[in-house]
Enzyme design. Structure first.
Site, mmCIF file in Angstrom:
data_model
loop_
_atom_site.group_PDB
_atom_site.id
_atom_site.type_symbol
_atom_site.label_atom_id
_atom_site.label_comp_id
_atom_site.label_asym_id
_atom_site.label_seq_id
_atom_site.Cartn_x
_atom_site.Cartn_y
_atom_site.Cartn_z
ATOM 1 N N CYS A 1 9.385 9.668 -1.391
ATOM 2 C CA CYS A 1 8.821 10.744 -0.585
ATOM 3 C C CYS A 1 7.916 11.587 -1.482
ATOM 4 C CB CYS A 1 9.948 11.601 -0.015
ATOM 5 S SG CYS A 1 9.341 13.056 0.849
ATOM 6 N N HIS B 1 6.343 4.808 12.413
ATOM 7 C CA HIS B 1 6.378 4.754 10.943
ATOM 8 C C HIS B 1 7.417 5.783 10.476
ATOM 9 C CE1 HIS B 1 4.024 4.136 7.047
ATOM 10 N NE2 HIS B 1 4.812 5.139 6.746
ATOM 11 N N ARG C 1 0.840 -1.213 0.000
ATOM 12 C CA ARG C 1 0.000 0.000 0.000
ATOM 13 C C ARG C 1 0.875 1.264 0.000
ATOM 14 N NH1 ARG C 1 -0.595 4.774 2.596
ATOM 15 N NH2 ARG C 1 -0.206 3.739 4.585
ATOM 16 N N ASP C 2 1.559 1.513 1.100
ATOM 17 C CA ASP C 2 2.307 2.764 1.241
ATOM 18 C C ASP C 2 3.480 2.825 0.271
ATOM 19 O OD1 ASP C 2 2.947 5.213 2.274
ATOM 20 O OD2 ASP C 2 4.041 4.428 3.998
ATOM 21 N N ASN D 1 9.830 5.293 2.761
ATOM 22 C CA ASN D 1 9.708 4.306 3.838
ATOM 23 C C ASN D 1 11.012 3.602 4.208
ATOM 24 O OD1 ASN D 1 6.790 4.372 4.252
ATOM 25 N ND2 ASN D 1 6.712 3.665 2.124
ATOM 26 N N HIS E 1 10.383 7.404 8.025
ATOM 27 C CA HIS E 1 10.856 7.531 6.650
ATOM 28 C C HIS E 1 12.351 7.819 6.675
ATOM 29 C CE1 HIS E 1 6.844 8.351 4.344
ATOM 30 N NE2 HIS E 1 6.829 7.232 5.034
HETATM 31 MG MG MG Z 1 5.206 5.836 4.695
#
Ligand code: MG
Length: 297
Positions: A240, A207, A15-16, A249, A209
């Site tokens: 990003c 979470h 997903r992300d 991520n 980055h």
């Molecule tokens: Mg993310």
């Protein structure tokens, strides 16, 4: 350093990761990839997003993906859900958990969701309630916790205020996002000192980055504060959104490599993770940011 000997890695790559990539991965390849992940020992996979397909064409096949993947017992299959329309689609596709999201920054929330923070509360509250009454758990994402691209620093009191509202809606876990990858271990410690007075550590996930290379250091700072849950994306997939070409991520494979070396138990098979990272790297037709993947060549 003081840390738990067990950590949970939440895989958010399908997903992300994919939502921030230009390349469209076919439904068949997504399904193959998620099935590989299901057999790696991961217990949580965010498989897709039920936002309006016009917003995120890369995940327009959400229903098909959710219906076609193998459901391995013991693995929780979650999906991002922005509103009641999205939830309706997600429930039809029989996801296990709805992930709702908003920002700690008023401006970022407005730009990302087109609503004020207050308006978002009432929308998400309905999604959470309906999801829970349909027998599905709910996870919350809070973005820009450590900094906002528009407002800069976010006051930790704002984070606490929004987090409290999300927990009142019935979320089982809150993921705290460093959306633009600006945080550092000292800041992480300061923010967690405040949050952990209000919320139990097993209900918070981080979470991070890796936009400026600080993600792994921030993981260690969080572990040292008693955090045991981390979101990560296979191969570091997902750039990003505010800086084309920059890393987004934290890579699952890098995180797993470090935790294995530290003898922290995750239940995840490193070899399987590397081979499914190689699978998706081939499909993306470009080298992914993960250090472990580059070291494997
Ligand atoms: Mg993310």
């Amino acid at each position: 350093m003081n840390y738990s000997d067990k950590v949970i890695i939440n895989e958010v790559g399908p997903r992300d990761g994919l939502q921030n990539e230009q390349t469209f991965i076919s439904t068949e390849d997504k399904v193959t990839w998620i099935n590989q992940l299901s057999h790696s020992g991961l217990k949580y996979i965010e498989i897709t997003s039920f936002v309006n397909p016009n917003w995120i064409p890369a995940l327009a096949d959400a229903e098909e993906v959710a219906k076609k993947i193998e459901r391995v017992p013991g693995v929780l299959y979650a999906a991002l859900v922005p509103n009641r329309q999205g939830l309706e689609r997600a429930l039809k596709a029989n996801i296990d958990e709805a992930a709702i999201f908003m920002s700690a920054s008023e401006t970022h929330n407005q730009k990302n969701i087109n609503k004020s923070i207050d308006e978002t509360f009432s929308i998400l509250n309905k999604v959470a309630k309906e999801s829970i009454s349909a027998g599905k758990s709910v996870r919350g994402y809070l973005s820009t916790v450590f900094g906002c691209p528009y407002e800069g620093n976010i006051r930790v009191e704002e984070v606490v205020k929004v987090a409290e509202k999300l927990f009142e809606m019935g979320i089982r876990e809150l993921s705290l996002g460093d959306t633009i990858g600006v945080s550092n271990p000292t800041q992480v410690q300061k923010v967690l000192e405040v949050l952990l007075k209000r919320f139990p550590s097993d209900q918070l996930a981080m979470h991070f980055h890796d936009t400026r290379g600080t993600a792994m250091a921030n993981v260690l700072a969080s572990m040292n504060m008693g955090i045991t849950k981390f979101d990560a994306s296979l191969g570091g997939l997902g750039g990003c959104p505010y800086a084309p070409g920059a890393s987004g991520n934290l890579a699952t494979d890098d995180l797993l490599y470090m935790l294995n070396g530290m003898e922290v138990e995750t239940g995840i098979d490193y070899k399987r993770i590397i081979s499914s990272a190689q699978f998706i790297q081939e499909k993306m037709k470009r080298p992914l940011p993960s250090h472990s993947l580059q070291a494997c060549h």
